[in-house]
Design a protein around this motif. Structure first.
Motif, short mmCIF file in Angstrom:
data_model
loop_
_atom_site.label_atom_id
_atom_site.label_comp_id
_atom_site.label_asym_id
_atom_site.label_seq_id
_atom_site.Cartn_x
_atom_site.Cartn_y
_atom_site.Cartn_z
N ASP A 1 0.82 -1.21 0.00
CA ASP A 1 0.00 0.00 0.00
C ASP A 1 0.86 1.26 0.00
O ASP A 1 0.42 2.30 -0.49
CB ASP A 1 -0.93 0.00 1.22
CG ASP A 1 -2.04 1.03 1.10
OD1 ASP A 1 -2.70 1.08 0.04
OD2 ASP A 1 -2.24 1.81 2.05
N ARG A 2 2.06 1.17 0.54
CA ARG A 2 2.96 2.32 0.47
C ARG A 2 3.28 2.66 -0.99
O ARG A 2 3.20 3.83 -1.40
CB ARG A 2 4.27 2.03 1.22
CG ARG A 2 4.11 1.77 2.70
CD ARG A 2 5.44 1.41 3.32
NE ARG A 2 5.28 0.78 4.62
CZ ARG A 2 6.26 0.20 5.30
NH1 ARG A 2 7.48 0.20 4.80
NH2 ARG A 2 6.02 -0.37 6.47
N PHE A 3 3.62 1.63 -1.75
CA PHE A 3 3.91 1.86 -3.17
C PHE A 3 2.66 2.32 -3.92
O PHE A 3 2.73 3.16 -4.82
CB PHE A 3 4.46 0.58 -3.79
CG PHE A 3 5.85 0.22 -3.32
CD1 PHE A 3 6.95 0.94 -3.74
CD2 PHE A 3 6.04 -0.83 -2.43
CE1 PHE A 3 8.22 0.63 -3.31
CE2 PHE A 3 7.31 -1.15 -1.98
CZ PHE A 3 8.41 -0.43 -2.42
N PHE A 4 1.52 1.76 -3.53
CA PHE A 4 0.27 2.16 -4.18
C PHE A 4 -0.01 3.64 -3.94
O PHE A 4 -0.37 4.37 -4.88
CB PHE A 4 -0.90 1.32 -3.65
CG PHE A 4 -2.23 1.71 -4.23
CD1 PHE A 4 -2.64 1.22 -5.45
CD2 PHE A 4 -3.07 2.59 -3.55
CE1 PHE A 4 -3.86 1.59 -6.00
CE2 PHE A 4 -4.29 2.97 -4.09
CZ PHE A 4 -4.69 2.46 -5.31
N MET A 5 0.14 4.11 -2.70
CA MET A 5 -0.17 5.49 -2.39
C MET A 5 0.81 6.45 -3.08
O MET A 5 0.40 7.53 -3.52
CB MET A 5 -0.14 5.71 -0.88
CG MET A 5 -1.27 5.00 -0.14
SD MET A 5 -2.91 5.50 -0.68
CE MET A 5 -3.03 7.14 0.04
N ILE A 6 2.06 6.06 -3.19
CA ILE A 6 3.02 6.89 -3.94
C ILE A 6 2.61 6.95 -5.40
O ILE A 6 2.63 8.01 -6.04
CB ILE A 6 4.44 6.33 -3.79
CG1 ILE A 6 4.92 6.49 -2.34
CG2 ILE A 6 5.40 7.06 -4.74
CD1 ILE A 6 6.22 5.78 -2.03
N GLY A 7 2.20 5.80 -5.95
CA GLY A 7 1.73 5.76 -7.32
C GLY A 7 0.50 6.62 -7.53
O GLY A 7 0.36 7.30 -8.56
N VAL A 8 -0.41 6.60 -6.57
CA VAL A 8 -1.62 7.42 -6.66
C VAL A 8 -1.27 8.90 -6.70
O VAL A 8 -1.83 9.66 -7.49
CB VAL A 8 -2.56 7.13 -5.46
CG1 VAL A 8 -3.62 8.21 -5.32
CG2 VAL A 8 -3.22 5.77 -5.64
N ALA A 9 -0.33 9.31 -5.84
CA ALA A 9 0.07 10.72 -5.82
C ALA A 9 0.65 11.14 -7.17
O ALA A 9 0.34 12.23 -7.69
CB ALA A 9 1.10 10.95 -4.71
N LEU A 10 1.47 10.27 -7.77
CA LEU A 10 2.06 10.59 -9.07
C LEU A 10 1.00 10.61 -10.17
O LEU A 10 1.00 11.50 -11.03
CB LEU A 10 3.15 9.57 -9.40
CG LEU A 10 4.38 9.59 -8.49
CD1 LEU A 10 5.32 8.45 -8.84
CD2 LEU A 10 5.11 10.93 -8.58
N MET A 11 0.10 9.63 -10.12
CA MET A 11 -0.94 9.56 -11.15
C MET A 11 -1.90 10.74 -11.04
O MET A 11 -2.34 11.30 -12.05
CB MET A 11 -1.70 8.25 -11.03
CG MET A 11 -2.68 8.00 -12.17
SD MET A 11 -3.37 6.34 -12.15
CE MET A 11 -4.36 6.38 -13.65
#
Length: 226
Positions: free
Chosen positions: A74-84
């Motif tokens: 979920d850490r990687f997911f949330m970073i990805g969400v911020a970038l997207m």
């Protein structure tokens, strides 16, 4: 807590404004200003309500998107969400204002977009009322007595906040006037759908009673659909 809420909201609005108007290449964008005003005012409204009725949840909502207790994926997911999310805002500003790839949307669709954003945040207020453990990251809040919530909107769908997010995904490009932004919505929906499935695996393994809850409430986002 109120000071922190205001400062974080203002910082968030400044960052979004810089992305939107920087990519648009102009400040003469009424829809962009209205988007910031509407989301900022509604976010503060919900934040002030939480400060009064559930300061513990407000503290969770104001916490960083990457945390020690959080599931690693979920850490990687949330970073990805911020970038997207950043790329999405830039795309919509390019489309609606700088390059005018999309034909102008009719006023009624722009108004519908504003209504969808309002309904999203209004629905989140009821989610927070029902679920004091609605943190923005996937983790078990043992210190706060984390338990299964099956009342309010959780009696109908297992992830009502994601249901509300669907309205935000649709409303944002409509309000900003970007067909290209609207075309990205299926990708956003797939993203939160993937997260919902992974989140449920964590909850089923670590939260007593969650498996039984999923057998009672069949649908994740939209009743009778999924």
């Amino acid at each position: 807590m109120i000071t922190r809420l205001i400062l974080q909201t203002v910082a968030w609005l400044i960052c979004m404004g810089a992305l939107l108007f920087g990519a648009a290449g102009t400040l003469a964008w009424p829809a962009g200003w209205w988007y910031l005003i509407e989301t900022g005012a509604l976010s503060l409204w919900v934040g002030f309500w939480l400060a009064r009725h559930d300061p513990g949840l407000l503290a969770e909502r104001l916490a960083p998107i990457v945390q020690a207790q959080q599931s690693r994926w979920d850490r990687f997911f949330m970073i990805g969400v911020a970038l997207m999310w950043t790329a999405w805002l830039v795309l919509m500003a390019f489309d609606a204002m700088r390059y005018h790839w999309s034909a102008p949307l009719p006023v009624w669709l722009v108004s519908l977009g504003s209504l969808c954003i309002f309904l999203c945040i209004f629905m989140c207020r009821f989610v927070f009322q029902a679920n004091s453990f609605a943190a923005p990251v996937v983790k078990i809040q043992t210190s706060r007595g984390h338990k299964v919530i099956d009342t309010g909107p959780y009696a109908y769908v297992r992830h009502p906040m994601y249901s509300a997010a669907l309205l935000l995904f649709i409303g944002t490009p409509l309000l900003l006037g970007s067909w290209w932004g609207l075309a990205c919505v299926p990708l956003l929906v797939i993203g939160i759908g993937w997260r919902a499935v992974r989140e449920e695996r964590v909850l089923a393994q670590q939260l007593d009673g969650y498996t039984a809850y999923t057998s009672r409430v069949r649908y994740r986002f939209v009743p009778f659909i999924w």
